[in-house]
Scaffold this active site. Structure first.
Site, PDB file in Angstrom:
ATOM      1  N   GLU A  37       0.847  -1.189   0.000  1.00 18.77           N
ATOM      2  CA  GLU A  37       0.000   0.000   0.000  1.00 18.77           C
ATOM      3  C   GLU A  37       0.885   1.242   0.000  1.00 18.77           C
ATOM      4  O   GLU A  37       1.948   1.249   0.627  1.00 18.77           O
ATOM      5  CB  GLU A  37      -0.893   0.019   1.246  1.00 18.77           C
ATOM      6  CG  GLU A  37      -1.801  -1.180   1.327  1.00 18.77           C
ATOM      7  CD  GLU A  37      -2.497  -1.296   2.676  1.00 18.77           C
ATOM      8  OE1 GLU A  37      -2.026  -0.677   3.647  1.00 18.77           O
ATOM      9  OE2 GLU A  37      -3.522  -1.999   2.747  1.00 18.77           O
TER      10      GLU A  37
ATOM     11  N   ASP B   1      -4.440  -8.315   6.279  1.00 19.28           N
ATOM     12  CA  ASP B   1      -5.435  -9.264   5.780  1.00 19.28           C
ATOM     13  C   ASP B   1      -4.896 -10.669   5.593  1.00 19.28           C
ATOM     14  O   ASP B   1      -5.650 -11.634   5.680  1.00 19.28           O
ATOM     15  CB  ASP B   1      -6.010  -8.771   4.455  1.00 19.28           C
ATOM     16  CG  ASP B   1      -6.925  -7.588   4.647  1.00 19.28           C
ATOM     17  OD1 ASP B   1      -8.037  -7.787   5.166  1.00 19.28           O
ATOM     18  OD2 ASP B   1      -6.542  -6.462   4.313  1.00 19.28           O
TER      19      ASP B   1
END
Length: 404
Positions: free
Chosen positions: A157, A173
Site C-alpha cells: 500500500e 489481511d
C-alpha cells in the site's frame, strides 16, 4: 466491513483504498499533512526486483485513487492514470490493468503517480478484478469462492502526494508471498522494510501449524500443494477457520482486572498530559478525562472486534474515541493490558507474552529482519509498523523476496 483507518502519531487521516462490496478491509499508509520541503514530481520511478526464486510470470498492478481528481482507476507502466469505467450489478470485468513484471533475477522500473492505493503482484496468473456500481471489487481471500482464491499474490500500500511517499508492507489481511519495500532519499541512501529473516517464510508457516488452539486453520493451500497464504485471524474467525472464542480468556481477565483498578491511556506521545482513565462496570468500560467526565465507553469486545480493530472497538477519526480505541486494540492484540495498566506499552519486549494473544501477529514480527510488520490494523501504535516514508522521494522499490 468498513475500511480500517490507521492513525500515526500525527493523527493524520488515512486515505481509504478503493473497495467494492467484497473488498478486503485494510488501510493505506497515513500521511502527515505538512508542507513539502521540496516539490514532489508528478511521478517517481518504482523499481521492482524479482528475487523470489520462482519461475512463473509475474504480473504487476497499480490501483487506487488519483489524488488530484479523487477518481478511482489504475496507472500504466509509465504512470499515466486511467479511470475505471462504470461497473454493474453483478460486478462486470474490469479492464486489464496488468503490467508484465520482471523474470527471476531481473528488475524493471515503472512510474508511481500521485496516488493512494495498492501495488498488487501475482505469480503465474493474472488477478481477476471486477467493477461494481460502487467501484472496484478487490480480492477477498477469506472467501473460498472468490475468483482469486487459488492465485498466489500479495500487495503493498502506498500514498504519494505533495508531502512525500508513504509505502508499507502489510499483513493486515493475510501473510503471503514475501516482499519488501523501500525509498531512496535525496542523499542517495535508502530506507527499507519488510524483509524476512533467512528461512522466515517457511518458519512462519511451520510455527503457525504447530500453534495449539486452531491457529493452523488460517493456512490456505492450493490443490497442487502450493501454500498460498495464512488468513489474518479476523478473517479466520469470520470464516470459521479460527474459533470465535480464541481470545475469551484474556478478555475476561482484562475485564476482571479493570473492574477493580484503573487503566490509564495516554494516546498521544506529543501530548503527555492528555490522559483518559478506564474502569469496568458490568459489561462496559467507561473512560473519563482528567475532569472526571465520561468521554466514551466500550462494550466488552469479542475476538473479531479485537483482531479487526472495529465493531466493538471502532476507531473513528476523531481526537478521543479513536485514539483510545486504537490503544486498546494494540493492547489486546499484543496482550499487554494485564501487565501494564499504563497504555500504550510501546516496548516490543513486553508484547505477546500471554499464552492467549494474537499468535499470527507474534509469529510475523518474530520472522522480520527489523521486527516491524503491519500484522493488525493499529500495529503502528508505538511505531512497530513496516512503513517507510520520505518527504522528498527520488525512487521507490519493491523487492519480491525468496520463499525458501
Amino acid at each position: 466491513m468498513p475500511a480500517i483507518r490507521k492513525l500515526l502519531a500525527s493523527l493524520a487521516a488515512a486515505v481509504v483504498v478503493t473497495t467494492g462490496f467484497t473488498a478486503l478491509t485494510t488501510g493505506t499508509p497515513a500521511q502527515a499533512v505538512v508542507p513539502a520541503e521540496a516539490a514532489v514530481p508528478s511521478t517517481i520511478p518504482f523499481t521492482i526486483t524479482n528475487n523470489s526464486g520462482r519461475g512463473e510470470q509475474v504480473y504487476i498492478y497499480n490501483l487506487g485513487t488519483e489524488l488530484s481528481s479523487g477518481r478511482q482507476g489504475w496507472a500504466d507502466a509509465g504512470g499515466t492514470f486511467h479511470a475505471w469505467p462504470g461497473g454493474g450489478n453483478p460486478p462486470t470485468p474490469a479492464p486489464d490493468a496488468s503490467i508484465a513484471g520482471p523474470a527471476q533475477g531481473q528488475s524493471m522500473t515503472i512510474r508511481l503517480p500521485k496516488f493512494s492505493g495498492r501495488v498488487y503482484f501475482s505469480y503465474g496468473q493474472k488477478l481477476d478484478f471486477r467493477l461494481a456500481t460502487g467501484g472496484l471489487v478487490q480480492p477477498a481471500v477469506q472467501n473460498p469462492s472468490d475468483p482469486n482464491s487459488n492465485i498466489l499474490f500479495n500487495w503493498s500500500e502506498y500514498t504519494l502526494n505533495d508531502s512525500g511517499l508513504w509505502i508499507n508492507s502489510t499483513q493486515v489481511d493475510m501473510f503471503s508471498a514475501p516482499y519488501a519495500v523501500g525509498v531512496k532519499l535525496p542523499n542517495g541512501t535508502t530506507k527499507t522494510t519488510g524483509h524476512l529473516k533467512p528461512g522466515g517464510y517457511n518458519g512462519f508457516f511451520n510455527s503457525l501449524r504447530s500453534q495449539p488452539g486452531g491457529w493452523a486453520g488460517l493456512i490456505r493451500t492450493r490443490s497442487d500443494g502450493t501454500v498460498l497464504r495464512a488468513l489474518a485471524p479476523g478473517h479466520g474467525v469470520a470464516s470459521g477457520a479460527l474459533p470465535a472464542g480464541v481470545m475469551n480468556d484474556y478478555i475476561d481477565r482484562v475485564w476482571a482486572k479493570y473492574a477493580n483498578s484503573p487503566l490509564t491511556v495516554t494516546p498521544f506521545t506529543n501530548q503527555p498530559n492528555v490522559k483518559y482513565v478506564g474502569r469496568v462496570s458490568g459489561n462496559v468500560m467507561n473512560f473519563t478525562n482528567t475532569s472526571g467526565a465520561v468521554v466514551t465507553s466500550f462494550q466488552k469486545p469479542d475476538a473479531d472486534s479485537i483482531f479487526g480493530c472495529y465493531k466493538l472497538l471502532d476507531a473513528p477519526n476523531d481526537q478521543v474515541r479513536g485514539p483510545i480505541s486504537r490503544t486498546l486494540c494494540a493492547g489486546f492484540n499484543r496482550s499487554t493490558l494485564l501487565t501494564n495498566p499504563n497504555q500504550p506499552d510501546a516496548s516490543a519486549a513486553d508484547f505477546y507474552k500471554d499464552s492467549v494473544t494474537n499468535h499470527y501477529a507474534r509469529k510475523i514480527h518474530e520472522q522480520m529482519v527489523d521486527g516491524k510488520a503491519y500484522a493488525f490494523a493499529f500495529d503502528d501504535v508505538g511505531a512497530h509498523e513496516s512503513l517507510v516514508h520520505d518527504g522528498d522521494p527520488r525512487e521507490a522499490f519493491l523487492t519480491l523476496d525468496p520463499f525458501s
